[in-house]
Design a protein around this motif. Structure first.
Motif, short mmCIF file in Angstrom:
data_model
loop_
_atom_site.label_atom_id
_atom_site.label_comp_id
_atom_site.label_asym_id
_atom_site.label_seq_id
_atom_site.Cartn_x
_atom_site.Cartn_y
_atom_site.Cartn_z
N LEU A 60 0.84 -1.19 0.00
CA LEU A 60 0.00 0.00 0.00
C LEU A 60 0.88 1.25 0.00
CD1 LEU A 60 -2.61 -1.14 2.67
CD2 LEU A 60 -3.10 -0.63 0.27
N ASP A 80 1.51 2.38 -9.22
CA ASP A 80 0.30 2.20 -8.44
C ASP A 80 -0.54 1.02 -8.93
OD1 ASP A 80 -1.02 4.13 -6.36
OD2 ASP A 80 -2.65 3.33 -7.59
N ASP A 81 -0.69 0.92 -10.24
CA ASP A 81 -1.48 -0.17 -10.81
C ASP A 81 -0.83 -1.53 -10.58
OD1 ASP A 81 -3.43 1.49 -11.64
OD2 ASP A 81 -3.08 1.24 -13.80
N ALA A 84 -1.36 -2.57 -7.09
CA ALA A 84 -2.74 -3.03 -6.91
C ALA A 84 -2.87 -4.47 -7.39
CB ALA A 84 -3.71 -2.13 -7.66
N GLU A 85 -2.20 -4.75 -8.50
CA GLU A 85 -2.24 -6.11 -9.04
C GLU A 85 -1.63 -7.11 -8.06
OE1 GLU A 85 -1.32 -7.25 -13.52
OE2 GLU A 85 -2.91 -5.87 -12.92
N ARG A 87 -1.40 -6.72 -4.82
CA ARG A 87 -2.32 -6.84 -3.68
C ARG A 87 -3.45 -7.81 -3.98
NH1 ARG A 87 -1.80 -1.10 -3.39
NH2 ARG A 87 -3.86 -0.74 -4.29
N SER A 88 -3.92 -7.77 -5.24
CA SER A 88 -5.07 -8.60 -5.55
C SER A 88 -4.67 -10.05 -5.85
CB SER A 88 -5.83 -8.02 -6.74
OG SER A 88 -5.08 -8.18 -7.92
N LEU A 101 -17.09 -4.66 3.99
CA LEU A 101 -18.09 -3.76 3.42
C LEU A 101 -19.41 -4.02 4.14
CD1 LEU A 101 -17.26 -4.03 -0.39
CD2 LEU A 101 -16.56 -2.28 1.25
N LEU A 112 -14.75 -10.35 -2.89
CA LEU A 112 -14.30 -9.06 -3.44
C LEU A 112 -12.91 -9.08 -4.11
CD1 LEU A 112 -15.24 -6.11 -3.74
CD2 LEU A 112 -14.12 -5.62 -1.57
N PRO A 113 -11.86 -9.62 -3.42
CA PRO A 113 -10.54 -9.56 -4.07
C PRO A 113 -10.52 -10.25 -5.43
CG PRO A 113 -10.32 -10.19 -1.78
CD PRO A 113 -11.78 -10.22 -2.09
N LYS A 115 -12.86 -10.30 -7.61
CA LYS A 115 -13.43 -9.41 -8.63
C LYS A 115 -12.34 -8.52 -9.21
CE LYS A 115 -18.16 -9.01 -6.91
NZ LYS A 115 -19.13 -8.09 -6.28
N TYR A 116 -11.45 -8.06 -8.34
CA TYR A 116 -10.40 -7.16 -8.83
C TYR A 116 -9.24 -7.92 -9.45
CZ TYR A 116 -12.99 -3.41 -6.67
OH TYR A 116 -13.97 -2.53 -6.36
N ARG A 125 -15.82 -17.61 -8.39
CA ARG A 125 -15.65 -16.70 -7.24
C ARG A 125 -16.40 -17.22 -6.03
NH1 ARG A 125 -16.91 -12.51 -10.95
NH2 ARG A 125 -18.89 -12.16 -9.88
N LEU B 5 -19.41 -6.76 -13.98
CA LEU B 5 -19.14 -6.62 -12.54
C LEU B 5 -19.28 -5.17 -12.11
CD1 LEU B 5 -16.08 -8.82 -11.58
CD2 LEU B 5 -18.32 -8.72 -10.50
N ALA B 325 -7.32 -1.73 -0.97
CA ALA B 325 -6.42 -2.63 -0.25
C ALA B 325 -6.50 -4.05 -0.79
CB ALA B 325 -6.76 -2.61 1.24
N VAL B 326 -7.68 -4.46 -1.25
CA VAL B 326 -7.78 -5.84 -1.75
C VAL B 326 -7.53 -5.92 -3.25
CG1 VAL B 326 -9.35 -6.54 0.09
CG2 VAL B 326 -10.27 -5.78 -2.11
N GLY B 327 -7.02 -4.84 -3.84
CA GLY B 327 -6.54 -4.97 -5.21
C GLY B 327 -7.19 -4.09 -6.25
N LYS B 329 -7.64 -1.11 -8.64
CA LYS B 329 -6.78 -0.05 -9.18
C LYS B 329 -7.55 1.26 -9.12
CE LYS B 329 -4.35 -3.10 -12.30
NZ LYS B 329 -4.94 -4.29 -12.91
N ILE B 410 -4.15 4.19 2.22
CA ILE B 410 -3.83 4.13 3.66
C ILE B 410 -4.68 5.14 4.42
CG2 ILE B 410 -2.01 4.40 5.38
CD1 ILE B 410 -0.03 3.61 3.12
#
Lengths: 252, 416
Positions: A60, A80-81, A84-85, A87-88, A101, A112-113, A115-116, A125, B5, B325-327, B329, B410
């Motif tokens: 992060l 950043d992208d 994110a990748e 992280r997912s 959520l 959720l993860p 989905k990304y 999923r 989605l 946090a979970v991915g 973008k 964050i």
């Protein structure tokens, strides 16, 4: 995935923040290696840099200096992208305040993860999310929303969400900070089981000495530096630690 | 994140606050429905006016006294009315000087009360010659036309518009009956066929011989040749020679009025094409005006969307942090919020088109302040309104979405 390289390798990692006219070093030249199958507690007083370390390990945040290898790949200069990748796909993150959520069911939160991460259809999923919820003992809570769950259960949903992408590394930031003693013990034993039985590498930030000693290795921070790195009392009391190193081929 | 989605995520978010989403949507619904309804009314007016003018025939040329700017036939005569005379009208039928003119029908207007039995009504009447009907593309339903003998004899005869006839005589056939116009007794000799229009409506008119209008009703004096007329309806010999006819009319009248080379015309010539163009211009302005007012309400709706989206971004900061946090973008977050905004405006657009359509459909033929409203619903306008509502969503959704996407994960996770 081969496990020749450590899961985490930090070399001289520094993270500076500009606070007004002053530069604060939250992390000051950290060298730290964590191997596959380890279960590590990061402890230290508030402001010692634990959370910054966690954010860095969790992709992060990026270090201002030094190198961070995750699974053998340098991730310190990624966009950043790209972060994110990672992280997912490669990380599971467990938060102190669960961070579910509120409007979504347990199943939807865990899903959720994926989905990304992309590449999973609805059925895939759901199957993965059910498997993860089953793994944390919430097979009867698929359709409950966070408010309908106890704190311990919410945190287990959080763990399931971290597990759903089947990462090698799970990061937990004060995972028991909001829980009573009983729920804390459940969560810790769940994390230990993931380490012992599933071979997940687990890093926990905690204030609680009891929880720190329930891991295998305790790393202590102060003022952005590592001031202690020792096996936990559990490991010491049960004699020489079983090799905490790579468990090649078992996890995948 | 795939489109499906993205769509279901956005729909889920909107569904979690239905009241807020529907109120925001309502702003767009009102905007779009008023665009649709206003455009339908505007186009309706435009189409009916154009149709009515075309009904008069494209060969019609109207000559009026006075050099004043273009005036419309339905606004009546006026101005310097002793400039055009009865003999001017017949001079326009000269085969040598005006070969492209087929006929010239002068007219004189008058107004007053018409009375039959106990019924009476106020009429805007026209004094005409026999050629008037042909020039104005009118037909006799029963009885006969005003004849040129009537004109010469200054006969007290009248031809009624269908509505005038109904007001004075009800369902009875008035031919042969007597009536009074401004106290003088007239014999009804004919009734016009109904034309059912809003403008140039001959239905509530009343025709008498032009000489009768002048000498008997307007108390005019002087010889018949010098009798002033309020306008001359000229028919050209064909659509193609309208412009030639206009030139000939101008030449004849300038000669007769003894105008020098430097003098301006003391009459004005209007072809149907001029009238249509001017009217369409006016109506176009009218449509643009209506459209702009409606557009403003759509704009206000759009600002409402932006407002709600900004509130939503602030409220859902933590959610954004979790997703990141979970991915997720930045792009995923941005698309999610833009999709929410566009879903709202598109939904509002669809409902608005339906509502506007319903208003236009049920409003067609309704009478507002004595005028019959005609509406024309154009699919292009509906599609355009939908497109605009999507564009409004994009335009007003993009800024909140960028705000959402640029949040530091964050910081967002720490947000309470």
């Amino acid at each position: 995935m081969t496990h020749d390289a450590p899961v985490i390798e930090l070399i001289g990692v520094t993270r500076e923040f500009q606070v007004g006219s002053q530069v604060v070093k939250a992390l000051d030249g950290i060298d730290l290696t964590i191997n596959y199958g380890e279960m590590v507690a990061i402890t230290g007083p508030s402001g010692s840099g634990k959370s910054t370390l966690m954010n860095t390990l969790g992709c992060l945040d990026t270090p201002t200096a030094g190198t961070f290898f995750l699974n053998g790949n340098d991730v310190s200069g990624l966009s950043d992208d790209q972060l994110a990748e990672i992280r997912s796909r490669q990380l599971g993150f467990v938060f102190q305040s669960y961070n579910l959520l509120p409007r979504e069911t347990a199943l939807a939160n865990v899903e959720l993860p994926l989905k990304y991460a992309g590449g999973f259809n609805r059925r895939a999923r759901w199957e993965a999310a059910r498997r993860a919820l089953d793994r944390v003992g919430l097979d009867h809570r698929y359709d409950h929303k966070p408010v309908q769950l106890s704190g311990g259960e919410q945190q287990r949903v959080g763990i399931a969400r971290a597990l759903v992408i089947n990462p090698d590394l799970i990061l937990a930031d004060e995972p028991t900070g909001n829980l009573d003693t009983k729920s804390s013990r459940e969560v810790i034993s769940m994390l230990r089981s993931l380490n012992d039985d599933d071979g997940k590498t687990i890093v926990i930030v905690t204030h609680d000495p009891e929880i720190a000693e329930a891991t295998k290795r305790v790393v202590t921070f102060r003022d952005g530096r590592i001031v202690g790195d020792r096996p936990s009392e559990r490991v010491l009391s049960t004699g020489p630690a079983e090799p905490a190193g790579p468990r090649s081929g078992e996890t995948e | 994140m795939g489109f499906g989605l993205l769509f279901s995520t956005a729909l889920g978010s909107l569904g979690s606050n239905k009241l807020r989403a529907s109120l925001t949507l309502l702003g767009i619904v009102i905007g779009v429905s008023s665009v649709i309804a206003m455009m339908a009314v505007g186009r309706g007016a435009q189409v009916s006016v154009t149709a009515r003018i075309s009904e008069l025939g494209t060969e019609l040329i109207t000559v009026r006294p006075g050099a004043q700017a273009l005036r419309f036939a339905f606004f009546g005569g006026g101005g310097n009315s002793d400039v055009l005379s009865f003999s001017d009208a017949y001079a326009l039928e000269d085969d040598v000087f005006a070969p492209d003119v087929r006929l010239a029908a002068p007219e004189n207007s008058f107004s007053g009360t018409a009375q039959a039995g106990r019924e009476n009504t106020f009429v805007n009447g026209v004094g005409v010659t026999a050629e008037y009907l042909e020039a104005r593309n009118l037909e006799i339903a029963s009885g006969r036309n005003i004849s040129n003998a009537d004109v010469l004899n200054i006969s007290l005869v009248a031809v009624l518009g269908s509505e005038t006839s109904e007001r004075l005589f009800g369902q009875r056939d008035p031919v042969g009956a007597t009536m009074k116009i401004q106290g003088r007794e007239f014999t009804v000799v004919g009734v016009l066929k109904s034309q059912q229009g809003t403008i140039f409506n001959p239905d509530n008119s009343l025709l008498v011989p032009i000489t009768t209008a002048h000498y008997r009703l307007n108390n005019g004096k002087g010889p018949i040749d010098l009798m002033p007329v309020s306008s001359i309806n000229v028919l050209a010999r064909g659509e193609k020679v309208v412009d030639d006819a206009r030139t000939e009319i101008s030449t004849v009248l300038r000669l007769r009025h003894k105008l020098g080379a430097g003098d301006e015309d003391d009459f004005s010539i209007t072809t149907q094409q001029d009238t249509i163009e001017t009217l369409e211009g006016t109506q176009g302005t009218f449509v643009i005006l209506l459209g702009s007012i409606a557009g403003i309400s759509l704009l206000v709706g759009g600002i409402g969307v932006m407002n709600i989206m900004l509130v939503s971004v602030t409220e859902r900061t933590r959610e954004i942090g979790i997703r990141r946090a979970v991915g997720a973008k930045r792009r995923d977050i941005m698309l999610q919020f833009v999709t929410e905004a566009v879903l709202m405006t598109f939904g509002g657009g669809v409902l608005g088109v339906a509502a506007g359509w319903a208003i236009a459909y049920f409003g067609d033929g309704a009478t507002v302040a004595g005028d019959v409203i005609e509406t024309v619903i154009e699919t292009e306008i509906a599609i355009m309104a939908l497109g605009v509502s999507v564009a409004v969503g994009l335009f007003f959704g993009i800024y909140p979405a960028i705000r959402a996407a640029s949040l530091d994960p964050i910081e967002a996770l720490r947000h309470e």
